[in-house]
Motif scaffolding. Structure first.
Motif, PDB file in Angstrom:
ATOM      1  N   MET A  89       0.881  -1.160   0.000  1.00 27.10           N
ATOM      2  CA  MET A  89       0.000   0.000   0.000  1.00 27.10           C
ATOM      3  C   MET A  89       0.922   1.213   0.000  1.00 27.10           C
ATOM      4  N   SER A  90       0.669   2.131  -0.912  1.00 23.99           N
ATOM      5  CA  SER A  90       1.563   3.250  -1.105  1.00 23.99           C
ATOM      6  C   SER A  90       0.741   4.520  -1.258  1.00 23.99           C
ATOM      7  N   PHE A  91       1.059   5.525  -0.444  1.00 25.62           N
ATOM      8  CA  PHE A  91       0.265   6.756  -0.402  1.00 25.62           C
ATOM      9  C   PHE A  91       1.166   7.977  -0.561  1.00 25.62           C
ATOM     10  N   VAL A  92       0.629   8.981  -1.228  1.00 28.04           N
ATOM     11  CA  VAL A  92       1.344  10.243  -1.383  1.00 28.04           C
ATOM     12  C   VAL A  92       0.550  11.366  -0.734  1.00 28.04           C
ATOM     13  N   ALA A  93       1.294  12.357  -0.262  1.00 30.44           N
ATOM     14  CA  ALA A  93       0.696  13.594   0.249  1.00 30.44           C
ATOM     15  C   ALA A  93       0.967  14.655  -0.804  1.00 30.44           C
ATOM     16  N   THR A  94      -0.056  15.420  -1.128  1.00 27.83           N
ATOM     17  CA  THR A  94       0.105  16.479  -2.124  1.00 27.83           C
ATOM     18  C   THR A  94      -0.296  17.821  -1.537  1.00 27.83           C
ATOM     19  N   VAL A  95       0.374  18.848  -2.034  1.00 27.81           N
ATOM     20  CA  VAL A  95       0.032  20.236  -1.738  1.00 27.81           C
ATOM     21  C   VAL A  95      -0.021  20.934  -3.094  1.00 27.81           C
ATOM     22  N   ASP A  96      -1.179  21.468  -3.436  1.00 26.57           N
ATOM     23  CA  ASP A  96      -1.360  22.118  -4.742  1.00 26.57           C
ATOM     24  C   ASP A  96      -0.904  21.200  -5.878  1.00 26.57           C
TER      25      ASP A  96
END
Length: 180
Positions: free
Chosen positions: A44-51
């Motif tokens: 399971m692989s997750f990313v955090a994004t800003v704009d």
């Protein structure tokens, strides 16, 4: 925003870990290998994004616990990386919480990691040795060997944590003695 990683994110995720860890391709190479490794369950692989910019990444991958009753499929949370300019803003905490919720939803009983007890104890982890688990390597400082017990955990689930072969092949277990 936290979301599932996609194939289009791989280059940016590699950049996050290169910058966060400052060790070239070692951690990005681990991530790439974990994505395709044969395992009891897909990572399971997750990313955090800003704009729409990827600023953080966390991965959970299949590992095992050698318990007295039987082998138990568990996960390891590694790596966790946040771009240096976004650190100390709660990005890592949100990634960890999302990852633990996802693991709990899949009825995974335990999530292990190597990391700072000061950082991870505030995010659902506790010392694994004190909780009844044995480390897979003498090179892991006892305080750094951490576990989160999730809702599927049962008290008989103790024993030795076993990293997948991918972690060993990339020399991503414990600390190396640079003076040796």
């Amino acid at each position: 925003m936290i979301r599932d990683e996609t194939a289009d994110d791989h280059r940016d995720v590699g950049e996050v870990h290169s910058r966060a860890f400052g060790d070239g391709d070692r951690v990005p190479g681990l991530v790439a290998a974990l994505r395709v490794a044969e395992a009891a369950s897909a990572p399971m692989s997750f990313v955090a994004t800003v704009d729409d910019r990827i600023v953080g990444h966390v991965m959970l991958s299949a590992t095992r616990l050698d318990a007295p009753r039987r082998i138990v499929d568990v996960l390891t949370l590694s790596p966790l990386g946040v771009l240096p300019e976004f650190q100390r803003r709660g990005v890592g905490s949100r990634l960890i919480a999302h990852a633990l919720d996802a693991a709990d939803a899949r009825r995974v009983p335990l999530v292990f990691l190597e990391g700072s007890p000061y950082y991870y104890s505030a995010r659902g982890f506790e010392g694994a040795v004190a909780a009844g688990f044995r480390s897979p390597s003498l090179r892991i400082p006892e305080a750094a060997f951490q576990v989160a017990r999730l809702s599927a955990y049962e008290p008989w689930m103790t024993g030795t944590f076993v990293y997948s072969e991918t972690f060993w092949a990339h020399d991503c277990v414990g600390l190396r003695d640079s003076g040796a």
